[in-house]
Design a protein around this motif. Structure first.
Motif, mmCIF file in Angstrom:
data_model
loop_
_atom_site.group_PDB
_atom_site.id
_atom_site.type_symbol
_atom_site.label_atom_id
_atom_site.label_comp_id
_atom_site.label_asym_id
_atom_site.label_seq_id
_atom_site.Cartn_x
_atom_site.Cartn_y
_atom_site.Cartn_z
ATOM 1 N N ALA A 160 0.855 -1.187 0.000
ATOM 2 C CA ALA A 160 0.000 0.000 0.000
ATOM 3 C C ALA A 160 0.888 1.233 0.000
ATOM 4 O O ALA A 160 1.985 1.213 0.560
ATOM 5 C CB ALA A 160 -0.919 0.016 1.212
ATOM 6 N N ASP A 161 0.428 2.281 -0.640
ATOM 7 C CA ASP A 161 1.145 3.553 -0.634
ATOM 8 C C ASP A 161 0.791 4.310 0.643
ATOM 9 O O ASP A 161 -0.381 4.379 1.027
ATOM 10 C CB ASP A 161 0.731 4.417 -1.827
ATOM 11 C CG ASP A 161 0.761 3.644 -3.141
ATOM 12 O OD1 ASP A 161 1.839 3.124 -3.476
ATOM 13 O OD2 ASP A 161 -0.292 3.565 -3.802
ATOM 14 N N LYS A 162 1.782 4.868 1.301
ATOM 15 C CA LYS A 162 1.502 5.741 2.438
ATOM 16 C C LYS A 162 0.731 6.959 1.945
ATOM 17 O O LYS A 162 1.023 7.500 0.884
ATOM 18 C CB LYS A 162 2.817 6.162 3.092
ATOM 19 C CG LYS A 162 2.658 6.953 4.376
ATOM 20 C CD LYS A 162 4.031 7.221 4.993
ATOM 21 C CE LYS A 162 3.927 8.054 6.259
ATOM 22 N NZ LYS A 162 5.246 8.286 6.888
ATOM 23 N N ASP A 163 -0.248 7.413 2.707
ATOM 24 C CA ASP A 163 -1.121 8.474 2.223
ATOM 25 C C ASP A 163 -0.468 9.860 2.233
ATOM 26 O O ASP A 163 -1.160 10.862 2.134
ATOM 27 C CB ASP A 163 -2.427 8.504 3.031
ATOM 28 C CG ASP A 163 -3.554 9.224 2.285
ATOM 29 O OD1 ASP A 163 -3.503 9.253 1.038
ATOM 30 O OD2 ASP A 163 -4.457 9.765 2.939
ATOM 31 N N LEU A 164 0.829 9.902 2.307
ATOM 32 C CA LEU A 164 1.574 11.126 2.016
ATOM 33 C C LEU A 164 2.036 11.147 0.567
ATOM 34 O O LEU A 164 2.538 12.165 0.094
ATOM 35 C CB LEU A 164 2.797 11.248 2.931
ATOM 36 C CG LEU A 164 2.533 11.374 4.422
ATOM 37 C CD1 LEU A 164 3.862 11.555 5.161
ATOM 38 C CD2 LEU A 164 1.590 12.526 4.737
ATOM 39 N N HIS A 165 1.902 10.009 -0.125
ATOM 40 C CA HIS A 165 2.412 9.873 -1.491
ATOM 41 C C HIS A 165 1.247 9.813 -2.472
ATOM 42 O O HIS A 165 0.317 9.019 -2.297
ATOM 43 C CB HIS A 165 3.282 8.622 -1.611
ATOM 44 C CG HIS A 165 4.453 8.638 -0.673
ATOM 45 N ND1 HIS A 165 4.813 7.552 0.088
ATOM 46 C CD2 HIS A 165 5.324 9.624 -0.362
ATOM 47 C CE1 HIS A 165 5.867 7.864 0.816
ATOM 48 N NE2 HIS A 165 6.186 9.115 0.566
ATOM 49 N N ARG A 166 1.313 10.630 -3.497
ATOM 50 C CA ARG A 166 0.239 10.699 -4.492
ATOM 51 C C ARG A 166 0.277 9.514 -5.436
ATOM 52 O O ARG A 166 1.338 9.124 -5.911
ATOM 53 C CB ARG A 166 0.372 11.989 -5.313
ATOM 54 C CG ARG A 166 0.201 13.279 -4.534
ATOM 55 C CD ARG A 166 0.561 14.460 -5.425
ATOM 56 N NE ARG A 166 0.327 15.737 -4.767
ATOM 57 C CZ ARG A 166 1.184 16.342 -3.976
ATOM 58 N NH1 ARG A 166 2.365 15.784 -3.729
ATOM 59 N NH2 ARG A 166 0.900 17.514 -3.420
ATOM 60 N N ARG A 167 -0.896 8.967 -5.700
ATOM 61 C CA ARG A 167 -1.070 7.988 -6.779
ATOM 62 C C ARG A 167 -2.184 8.516 -7.674
ATOM 63 O O ARG A 167 -3.277 8.828 -7.195
ATOM 64 C CB ARG A 167 -1.422 6.600 -6.244
ATOM 65 C CG ARG A 167 -1.727 5.584 -7.368
ATOM 66 C CD ARG A 167 -1.940 4.188 -6.834
ATOM 67 N NE ARG A 167 -0.697 3.585 -6.381
ATOM 68 C CZ ARG A 167 0.184 2.980 -7.167
ATOM 69 N NH1 ARG A 167 -0.032 2.916 -8.481
ATOM 70 N NH2 ARG A 167 1.275 2.453 -6.679
ATOM 71 N N GLY B 133 -5.293 9.260 -9.669
ATOM 72 C CA GLY B 133 -6.634 8.725 -9.641
ATOM 73 C C GLY B 133 -7.109 8.196 -8.308
ATOM 74 O O GLY B 133 -8.255 7.750 -8.195
ATOM 75 N N VAL B 134 -6.248 8.249 -7.274
ATOM 76 C CA VAL B 134 -6.618 7.756 -5.943
ATOM 77 C C VAL B 134 -6.611 8.938 -4.975
ATOM 78 O O VAL B 134 -5.675 9.742 -4.989
ATOM 79 C CB VAL B 134 -5.629 6.675 -5.463
ATOM 80 C CG1 VAL B 134 -5.991 6.200 -4.052
ATOM 81 C CG2 VAL B 134 -5.620 5.497 -6.427
ATOM 82 N N PRO B 135 -7.637 9.085 -4.127
ATOM 83 C CA PRO B 135 -7.645 10.205 -3.184
ATOM 84 C C PRO B 135 -6.350 10.279 -2.385
ATOM 85 O O PRO B 135 -5.836 9.259 -1.912
ATOM 86 C CB PRO B 135 -8.839 9.895 -2.276
ATOM 87 C CG PRO B 135 -9.750 9.079 -3.136
ATOM 88 C CD PRO B 135 -8.855 8.243 -4.003
ATOM 89 N N ALA B 136 -5.829 11.478 -2.251
ATOM 90 C CA ALA B 136 -4.634 11.728 -1.446
ATOM 91 C C ALA B 136 -5.033 12.721 -0.364
ATOM 92 O O ALA B 136 -5.191 13.907 -0.633
ATOM 93 C CB ALA B 136 -3.505 12.276 -2.314
#
Length: 474
Positions: A75-82, A84-87
């Motif tokens: 999973a990406d840490k929610d400090l990192h933008r992906r 199309g995915v909410p950040a």
């Protein structure tokens, strides 16, 4: 029959390589775990099941199996933008933000063949060492859900500890990988400044923040670090003139072998000692002493280090911590959505005079030189991972910034100075307290000394028999 989440990450990687399991099957299994368990843990900010299955199919059909993280869920840490995915960055100020492009670290794990299942929870903008913000439920410790999971990579650590992920990338600007890893009984690696191209720290204020892995054992952490460093294979393609010296890896073989005899310095002093009341609790001391006994019994040279006070450190680091908050991209009326601690930091940071910031940066540069010189006689230096057992959810004062800062320092006095010095470090669980909560130690290496750390950590892990332990009831 062994369920997929009970395998180590390395074993899952081998199952994938043999085609005993497919990336889609693996993603479906871990998504099922998340659906069943995360309501009690709060490890995820966002789960993306449809995108994850589509990505897993793409990996199966189009990505070469030689990719170092081929088919592996994370999973990406929610400090990192992906894209199309909410950040949300752990903040109510970014509830509706969906980026159009991805950050470099996200692109790197994609290039390595990984499959993202969503975004792991983080406190607001990753500033505190606990994950209990107002943008979502608190992230709880799988060993005891009444306790916190640490931060700021708390969601990543809780997800790995509870078997919702085999491993996860995190980021560490003052202990944000090592603190939650230690709190949740995991291995957390903070690489040398410059080691991971997509999270080098070289572009951050004072060079503090780097990217690294969180995993249930040493080999799994090495597997993920290898994939983060060089998705297309070694040598890594660094884009800065300055980068960490030393062995470039890959590290997996070193972590599996765990060979060598080394000189290990041991210390319990910290650069916060002159400004705050720092005390090791009984459980932290017990884990530290056991690790000393293990290394001594393995034939390493173990030597206690005399304290060297650094009374200028607290003021200099506080200046950098506050100044770093000055760049939070929230202004005007939107500041009302920020949490009290973040607002306090933002106001303090934007009021820091340029002269004081420059003086703090200069002081910390000298501190880095002194730390490296002090540690030079040793292959690695060991400290406790944490000074206290993980505190209960709600323990931190969310209103008084000064008291909150003091609480964080007293919980974890041994991590931030390693970021200032740019050195590699790894936390390793050693034993459980009488209450069943893991406690561990931190090993700090020379610049570029990750290979030595993996060797030492693997030897310690084998002796204390804690590799890949799951909490009860998960």
């Amino acid at each position: 029959m062994t369920e997929l989440h009970e395998y180590t990450a390395l074993e899952l990687h081998q199952l994938l390589q043999r085609r005993d399991v497919s990336p889609v099957e693996l993603a479906e299994h871990f998504l099922g775990r998340i659906a069943r368990l995360d309501g009690a843990i709060g490890a995820f900010a966002t789960v993306t099941p449809e995108a994850a299955i589509a990505r897993a199919r793409h990996v199966e059909e189009h990505v070469p199996t030689a990719a170092p993280l081929w088919g592996m869920p994370l999973a990406d840490k929610d400090l990192h933008r992906r894209a199309g995915v909410p950040a949300r960055f752990g903040s109510r100020a970014f509830t509706d933000f969906v980026p159009d492009d991805s950050d470099e670290l996200v692109r790197a794990v994609d290039a390595a063949g990984a499959v993202s299942l969503g975004k792991s929870a983080t406190p607001e903008f990753g500033l505190p060492s606990y994950t209990e913000g107002l943008a979502g439920p608190p992230t709880r410790n799988p060993w005891d859900p009444s306790l916190g999971a640490g931060g700021s990579s708390g969601g990543a650590a809780a997800a790995v500890a509870s078997g919702m992920l085999p491993f996860a990338p995190g980021s560490d600007g003052g202990g944000s990988i090592r603190i939650p890893a230690a709190a949740c009984g995991l291995v957390g690696v903070k690489p040398s400044r410059g080691r991971v191209p997509a999270g080098s720290g070289l572009a951050s204020l004072a060079g503090l923040g780097v990217a690294g892995p969180i995993a249930r054992n040493v080999a799994d952490a090495a597997l993920l670090l290898d994939g983060m460093i060089a998705p297309a294979g070694y040598p890594a393609a660094h884009r800065f003139a300055l980068r960490a010296p030393g062995d470039d890896g890959p590290y997996l073989g070193t972590a599996i072998r765990g060979e060598g005899r080394f000189q290990v310095g041991v210390m319990t002093d910290s650069p916060w000692d002159e400004a705050y009341e720092i005390a090791l609790d009984e459980d932290a001391r017990s884990a530290f002493d056991r690790a000393i006994t293990v290394f001594d019994g393995l034939g390493h040279g173990v030597e206690a280090m005399a304290p060297e006070p650094e009374p200028g450190y607290p003021a200099a680091f506080r200046t950098i911590w506050q100044a770093g908050a000055a760049t939070i991209p929230v202004d005007g009326e939107a500041e009302a959505f920020l949490e009290p601690l973040t607002r306090w930091l933002l106001e303090r940071g934007r009021a820091v005079p340029a002269r004081r910031l420059a003086e703090a940066l200069e002081w910390l540069s000298g501190f880095e030189e002194r730390v490296i010189r002090r540690f030079a006689p040793f292959d690695a230096v060991m400290t406790p991972a944490l000074a206290l057992t993980p505190p209960p959810v709600g323990w931190y004062d969310q209103q008084d910034g000064e008291r909150n800062f003091a609480q964080q320092v007293q919980f974890t006095p041994f991590t931030s100075f390693v970021n200032v010095a740019g050195l590699p470090a790894v936390t390793v669980p050693v034993e459980e307290t009488r209450a069943g909560v893991p406690m561990g130690v931190q090993l700090i290496g020379r610049p570029g000394g990750e290979a030595t750390l993996f060797s030492l950590a693997a030897q310690l892990e084998r002796r204390v028999r804690r590799g890949h332990r799951h909490p009860p009831n998960w």
